[in-house]
Design a protein around this motif. Structure first.
Motif, PDB file in Angstrom:
ATOM      1  N   MET A 188      -6.528  -9.387 -29.230  1.00  0.00           N
ATOM      2  CA  MET A 188      -7.032 -10.401 -30.150  1.00  0.00           C
ATOM      3  C   MET A 188      -6.007 -11.518 -30.246  1.00  0.00           C
ATOM      4  N   GLU A 189      -6.491 -12.754 -30.375  1.00  0.00           N
ATOM      5  CA  GLU A 189      -5.624 -13.927 -30.330  1.00  0.00           C
ATOM      6  C   GLU A 189      -5.590 -14.627 -31.694  1.00  0.00           C
ATOM      7  N   VAL A 197      -7.616 -16.057 -36.625  1.00  0.00           N
ATOM      8  CA  VAL A 197      -8.114 -15.735 -35.299  1.00  0.00           C
ATOM      9  C   VAL A 197      -8.414 -17.051 -34.587  1.00  0.00           C
ATOM     10  N   THR A 201     -12.640 -17.340 -29.787  1.00  0.00           N
ATOM     11  CA  THR A 201     -12.104 -16.270 -28.946  1.00  0.00           C
ATOM     12  C   THR A 201     -12.789 -14.935 -29.217  1.00  0.00           C
ATOM     13  N   ASP A 203     -14.011 -11.418 -29.361  1.00  0.00           N
ATOM     14  CA  ASP A 203     -13.695 -10.251 -28.538  1.00  0.00           C
ATOM     15  C   ASP A 203     -13.582 -10.595 -27.056  1.00  0.00           C
ATOM     16  N   GLY A 206     -11.137  -8.699 -24.972  1.00  0.00           N
ATOM     17  CA  GLY A 206     -11.167  -7.250 -25.159  1.00  0.00           C
ATOM     18  C   GLY A 206     -11.265  -6.522 -23.835  1.00  0.00           C
ATOM     19  N   ARG A 241      -4.236  -4.150 -28.737  1.00  0.00           N
ATOM     20  CA  ARG A 241      -4.883  -2.944 -29.275  1.00  0.00           C
ATOM     21  C   ARG A 241      -4.678  -1.784 -28.313  1.00  0.00           C
ATOM     22  N   MET A 325      -8.457  -5.565 -37.619  1.00  0.00           N
ATOM     23  CA  MET A 325      -9.222  -5.526 -36.378  1.00  0.00           C
ATOM     24  C   MET A 325     -10.684  -5.177 -36.608  1.00  0.00           C
ATOM     25  N   ARG A 433     -10.561  -9.763 -37.324  1.00  0.00           N
ATOM     26  CA  ARG A 433     -11.259  -9.761 -36.045  1.00  0.00           C
ATOM     27  C   ARG A 433     -12.759  -9.983 -36.183  1.00  0.00           C
ATOM     28  N   SER A 455     -13.502 -14.741 -39.448  1.00  0.00           N
ATOM     29  CA  SER A 455     -13.788 -15.416 -38.183  1.00  0.00           C
ATOM     30  C   SER A 455     -15.227 -15.217 -37.734  1.00  0.00           C
ATOM     31  N   SER A 491     -16.104 -17.463 -34.496  1.00  0.00           N
ATOM     32  CA  SER A 491     -16.213 -16.606 -33.311  1.00  0.00           C
ATOM     33  C   SER A 491     -17.450 -15.726 -33.462  1.00  0.00           C
ATOM     34  N   TYR A 493     -19.436 -12.131 -33.178  1.00  0.00           N
ATOM     35  CA  TYR A 493     -19.352 -10.678 -33.165  1.00  0.00           C
ATOM     36  C   TYR A 493     -20.758 -10.143 -33.424  1.00  0.00           C
TER      37      TYR A 493
END
Length: 611
Positions: A188-189, A197, A201, A203, A206, A241, A325, A433, A455, A491, A493
């Motif tokens: 993760m950045e 985050v 970016t 995941d 990942g 991770r 995370m 995350r 994020s 981001s 997810y």
């Protein structure tokens, strides 16, 4: 005796009663443990807890300082912890076992763990107060690194080898801790100036496949030629991770009336504070955040606060999360599948997700709901008379009355007794995350005066009986006076369709039976750089009123949704009184699987139904 003497006598009697009822203060120093000594605190704490057990109402006080905990002398016990990898037994640094009316006061101390262990566990306790300490590791169970170089073919990172020792093994980056060894599998950045985050970016880094080589001690080059080359930005920090989520930071298990105050959980390798089948929980000024003094970007490996199968009231006030995370808060129940009808009143059920096995899912007298898992409609309820486990995955439930008509193998079962009311106020949901707050409970929910910088979606109201099996259709949710800042939805997810995403997983929605009910979103401030503000699926009674929408240009729009509000199979929707400042992008309301007549647009100067 004059009035003054009477008053003084009464005061002395009151003070005497107050002192005696408060119980005895027992210092850990009385057992020979000194702060900052670096000796193993485990056996000393065990002896002190036994002394406290003999003194109901007592307080175990730690003189302020550092206390270290190693696995030696620790209790090992099997716990099937929800949303956690089934790695047993757990190594327990501090175990409160069947304690009643007890206070653990850290007095501002640091509890430092060594190796893979669960710092604090409450097992069948009641009337417990935890306060005034922080939890951390010298050698964290997940590493971090700074990006030194980034090219089209590789990037290089700098690792603090004192904090995170590593080796390169078969071209893989492997970290070595105190009694453990684990290979990196994901990245993760984060940006160094804001600790957010990095936008867009999510995941995308990942990785499961990559090539690692050491350039010099502490400098590692990483490349991944088999996938698209999306490498991080020079100067950014990476969370590397490595481990499974195999323990909680603080585990509340089948307990009652637990309060936590002024606690910092700086790190753990799983869920931060996990509450499982616990009733009445209060958390005030509890933070799951990175240790700023150590320049950490990572706090917990997964969720910050996780509540499964809880009841009574959950109160969260002045808390904070960052660098996780996964999600800062997740509140839900667990659905199980009916795999066999043994008789009209006996059914065989199964835990369907690998991270929910082995739990004591129900008890006699508790209410259950029967869910048709394709439409997610609850077709009836019943009362359990017995719960009999057959294995880690299977159990038999005996019912007071026959099953509802139409319920067959393949349907789902939900425990309706183990569902809490929730109050979340005055808290800060920092950049993590995934999303911010996940809530799935039919109890009364109030979310107010909070600030979100998640994020992904700031708030997710989900529910399903097909994949995660996290149950809990909501019936009364108020989202009021919150601030949603620009990092929200920066981001992508899972389930992130808008800043507020109401997204139950329903394979075949039935418009006559919406899944969620009575959700009010009012008087909030949304700072928006992109289009999607609200996504709602299968809700009866949804209002979005008197919110302030402010355009932000810190990030560029990227989301595939180009409507401010998307409504799918909803009923009785009210949108009213919302006002915009600046050129807010999401002006339109998109309807799917519903008629325009289900939406009342009143006194709103901003939103328009999409034609």
């Amino acid at each position: 005796m004059n009035k003054l003497n009477l008053w003084l006598s009464a005061l002395l009697l009151f003070c005497s009663w107050t002192y005696s009822s408060a119980g005895q203060v027992i210092s850990i120093a009385d057992f020979g443990l000194k702060p900052d000594s670096r000796v193993n605190a485990v056996p000393y704490v065990q002896k002190a807890l036994e002394a406290c057990r003999k003194q109901p109402g007592s307080t175990l006080l730690f003189p302020k300082g550092r206390y270290d905990f190693w696995a030696q002398h620790s209790t090992e016990r099997d716990y099937y912890e929800t949303n956690t990898t089934d790695n047993n037994p757990k190594t327990l640094a501090i175990l409160l076992d069947s304690l009643k009316d007890f206070t653990l006061d850290g007095n501002g101390s640091s509890f430092v763990m060594h190796g893979r262990m669960q710092p604090l566990t409450l097992d069948h306790c009641s009337d417990i107060r935890l306060k005034g300490f922080n939890i951390d590791w010298d050698i964290p169970l997940t590493a971090q690194a700074k990006v030194l170089k980034s090219t089209p073919d590789y990037f290089e990172i700098q690792i603090d080898t004192h904090e995170s020792p590593y080796i390169i093994e078969d071209n893989r980056l492997v970290f070595i801790g105190e009694g453990w060894k684990s290979e990196m599998w994901g990245i993760m950045e984060f940006t160094p100036d804001t600790h957010l985050v990095a936008p867009y970016t999510g995941d995308r880094l990942g990785w499961r496949r990559y090539h690692a080589e050491e350039v010099s001690p502490g400098i590692v080059r990483l490349s991944d030629p088999k996938v698209a080359k999306v490498y991080p930005k020079v100067g950014n920090w990476l969370v590397l991770r490595t481990n499974e989520r195999d323990h909680a930071g603080i585990f509340l298990f089948h307990s009652n009336n637990v309060s936590m105050e002024e606690i910092d959980l700086y790190h753990c390798c799983g869920l931060g504070v996990l509450s499982q089948y616990t009733r009445d929980i209060t958390m005030i000024k509890v933070r799951v955040v990175p240790n700023a003094a150590k320049n950490r970007y990572l706090s917990g490996h997964d969720d910050g606060f996780h509540f499964m199968g809880c009841s009574g009231t959950i109160r969260i006030d002045q808390c904070a999360w960052g660098g996780l995370m996964d999600d800062p808060i997740n509140i839900h129940g667990t659905c199980v599948r009916i795999v066999e009808i043994l008789s009209p009143t006996r059914i065989k059920c199964r835990f369907m997700h690998e991270q929910s096995v082995g739990m004591e899912w129900g008890r006699p007298g508790e209410k259950v709901g029967f869910i048709e898992n394709q439409s997610m409609r609850t077709v009836g309820t019943g009362i359990m008379t017995s719960f009999n486990p057959l294995s880690k995955t299977d159990f038999i439930v005996e019912l007071q009355a026959p099953l509802p008509v139409g319920i067959a193998a393949g349907a789902a079962l939900e425990n309706l007794t183990c569902t809490p009311d929730v109050e979340i106020r005055n808290s800060f949901f920092g950049s993590c995350r995934a999303r911010g707050l996940l809530v799935s409970t039919p109890g009364k929910v109030v979310i107010e005066n909070n600030t979100f910088e998640s994020s992904g979606s700031a708030i997710l109201i989900a529910g399903d009986a097909n994949q995660w099996y996290e149950s809990g259709a909501v019936k009364d949710v108020l989202i009021r006076n919150n601030i949603f800042r620009y990092p929200c939805m920066s981001s992508m997810y899972q389930f992130c369709e808008a800043v507020i995403s109401i997204y139950p997983e329903i394979p075949k929605p039935d418009p006559k039976y919406p899944f969620h009910r009575n959700i009010r979103i009012e008087n909030n401030t949304f700072n928006l750089f992109d289009y999607p503000i609200l996504y709602a699926k299968s809700v009866d009674g949804l209002s979005f009123t008197d919110n302030k929408l402010v355009r932000n240009t810190t990030y560029q729009p990227f989301h595939y949704r180009k409507d401010g509000i998307t409504l799918d199979a909803c009923k009785n929707v009210l949108i009213s009184g919302n006002k915009a400042e600046g050129d807010v992008l999401g002006k339109t309301i998109r309807l799917e699987n519903m008629k325009p007549g289900e939406v009342k647009l009143r006194k709103d100067s901003f939103f328009k139904l999409k034609k």
